[in-house]
Design a protein around this motif. Structure first.
Motif, PDB file in Angstrom:
ATOM      1  N   PHE A 154      -1.242   7.558   4.765  1.00  0.00           N
ATOM      2  CA  PHE A 154      -0.107   7.068   5.545  1.00  0.00           C
ATOM      3  C   PHE A 154      -0.511   6.726   6.979  1.00  0.00           C
ATOM      4  N   VAL A 196      -1.725   3.222   6.615  1.00  0.00           N
ATOM      5  CA  VAL A 196      -0.576   2.317   6.485  1.00  0.00           C
ATOM      6  C   VAL A 196       0.070   2.082   7.850  1.00  0.00           C
ATOM      7  N   ASN A 204       6.183   5.652   8.440  1.00  0.00           N
ATOM      8  CA  ASN A 204       4.949   5.995   7.738  1.00  0.00           C
ATOM      9  C   ASN A 204       4.121   6.984   8.545  1.00  0.00           C
ATOM     10  N   TYR A 218      11.645   6.227  -2.014  1.00  0.00           N
ATOM     11  CA  TYR A 218      11.233   4.953  -1.414  1.00  0.00           C
ATOM     12  C   TYR A 218      12.009   3.795  -2.038  1.00  0.00           C
ATOM     13  N   SER A 226      11.058   4.933   5.128  1.00  0.00           N
ATOM     14  CA  SER A 226       9.984   3.938   5.055  1.00  0.00           C
ATOM     15  C   SER A 226      10.368   2.759   4.169  1.00  0.00           C
ATOM     16  N   THR A 239       0.828  -1.206   0.000  1.00  0.00           N
ATOM     17  CA  THR A 239       0.000   0.000   0.000  1.00  0.00           C
ATOM     18  C   THR A 239       0.861   1.254   0.000  1.00  0.00           C
ATOM     19  N   THR A 240       1.844   1.319   0.899  1.00  0.00           N
ATOM     20  CA  THR A 240       2.655   2.537   0.984  1.00  0.00           C
ATOM     21  C   THR A 240       3.543   2.716  -0.239  1.00  0.00           C
ATOM     22  N   GLU A 241       3.957   1.611  -0.863  1.00  0.00           N
ATOM     23  CA  GLU A 241       4.831   1.719  -2.028  1.00  0.00           C
ATOM     24  C   GLU A 241       4.109   2.332  -3.216  1.00  0.00           C
ATOM     25  N   SER A 283       5.610  10.192   7.798  1.00  0.00           N
ATOM     26  CA  SER A 283       5.174  10.643   6.465  1.00  0.00           C
ATOM     27  C   SER A 283       3.834  11.360   6.564  1.00  0.00           C
ATOM     28  N   ARG A 293       9.998   9.093   3.394  1.00  0.00           N
ATOM     29  CA  ARG A 293       9.741   8.078   2.371  1.00  0.00           C
ATOM     30  C   ARG A 293      10.964   7.184   2.183  1.00  0.00           C
TER      31      ARG A 293
END
Length: 388
Positions: free
Chosen positions: A160, A163, A82, A47, A101, A17-19, A85, A98
């Motif tokens: 975020f 996440v 995150n 990232y 993370s 999800t975060t990527e 972020s 990022r």
């Protein structure tokens, strides 16, 4: 799904999800922080760089420690960064957050892949690993569209926050459900010894180039579907769901294939089919029905390659399995960068939007040839194997 594997899949869901969510929220971030969209694009690169840097360093720092505790620490770091972020006051703070993370990403999947394979029954190691990566594919199918929508209608910062909440849940379930797997301790020198061999670098090259075929195609799927296939811009989000569904199915298929046959043979079959499918995208994308079918097939085949290649690395690396699996995550991110760059060159040269798929087919074919080279040069003859 085996309850013991659920925490690894949940961690994969958060990581996936975060990527990828930043791609859909890029314009929101740019407007909020008063920066240009290309400048916001560096958040994706930051990232990816974090993944490449963090994978070997964090695995090297953890080889003498209990894998369960290491996975929990990695997810604590993931959750903290995150959270930062979400709270970042400006662009440069977000850029650093990022990068940070991304640091646990490769190490979590690398150590998690080895742990999953140790928990599996003999002959089902690849399927166990595919269950962990199921979280990553489900993130693309469900969580990324959902969190992107939430970010659009509220604030990108909530993406975020969600996440980070997934990270907290992962820590809890790792504590409760992940068995205390014992892996024979090694040292950094032993872990890196495998990477003095040509075999290791050939596997990483297969991943960086062959898997790059996926990103050459999917990075430009929006203009392909709108300018060549004739879909509306609104339909692209639904077409991405089709690709995501293919990836979920492909992840499961790859796990089964890698358990039923030698992983290099499974990879050869899948790279061959992916080459044909991407070539068909190049030739037949003007037909909308065929275009939708090929979107599902390409997503399926590209993701199916992942399990055999990961198993090939773990199986070949032996005592360097955790470092090998971590390096694989770095290679996948390199594939992302190389595929997107090479796929964009034909567009820069003034060619049509179907040409990135042609580039993807060439990259998949190169992955096929490299895997054939591996099979003849280093082929692992025994179908049955066990990790020590």
């Amino acid at each position: 799904m085996n309850r013991n594997l659920f925490p690894l899949a949940l961690g994969g869901l958060g990581i996936g999800t975060t990527e990828f969510v930043i791609m859909g929220l890029m314009q929101d971030v740019a407007t909020s922080l008063q920066i240009s969209i290309p400048t916001a694009g560096y958040l994706i690169s930051a990232y990816a760089l974090g993944v490449i840097v963090g994978a070997p360093l964090l695995v090297a720092a953890s080889v003498k420690h209990n894998p369960k505790k290491v996975l929990m620490v990695l997810m604590v770091l993931f959750t903290i960064f995150n959270g930062l972020s979400a709270a970042a006051p400006g662009y440069y703070t977000l850029l650093v957050a990022r990068f940070m993370s991304g640091l646990p990403h490769g190490a979590f999947f690398g150590i998690g892949a080895v742990v999953a394979s140790r928990m599996a029954q003999e002959g089902k190691q690849a399927q166990a690993i595919s269950m962990m990566f199921a979280g990553l594919t489900i993130a693309n199918l469900v969580m990324v569209p959902l969190v992107t929508y939430l970010g659009h209608v509220t604030s990108w910062r909530y993406a975020f926050v969600i996440v980070a909440l997934i990270g907290i849940l992962t820590i809890v379930f790792l504590k409760m459900w992940l068995p205390d797997i014992r892996i024979e301790k090694s040292n950094v020198r032993e872990e890196l010894q495998f990477f003095t061999t040509g075999k290791a670098w050939l596997i990483l090259l297969i991943t960086s180039i062959g898997f790059g075929g996926l990103f050459a195609w999917i990075s430009y799927i929006s203009p392909l579907m709108t300018h060549v296939s004739g879909f509306s811009l609104k339909a692209v989000s639904y077409l991405m769901l089709v690709a995501g569904a293919g990836m979920v199915a492909g992840n499961l298929l790859g796990g089964v294939m890698a358990d039923k046959m030698a992983p290099e043979k499974a990879a050869i079959i899948l790279f061959l089919l992916l080459t044909v499918a991407l070539s068909a995208v190049f030739l037949f994308s003007e037909n909308q029905v065929i275009s939708v079918i090929l979107t599902f097939i390409c997503g399926l085949l590209a993701m199916a390659v992942g399990s055999p290649i990961n198993i090939l690395m773990i199986k070949s690396a032996d005592r360097s399995a955790m470092m090998g699996a971590a390096f694989m995550q770095a290679a996948f991110n390199i594939a992302n960068s190389i595929g997107a760059y090479l796929g964009g060159l034909p567009i820069t040269w003034g060619l049509g939007f179907q040409y990135p798929a042609f580039v993807g087919a060439l990259m998949a074919m190169m992955g096929l040839l490299l895997t054939v080279t591996f099979m003849f040069r280093y082929g692992i003859k025994s179908k049955s194997w066990a990790l020590r």
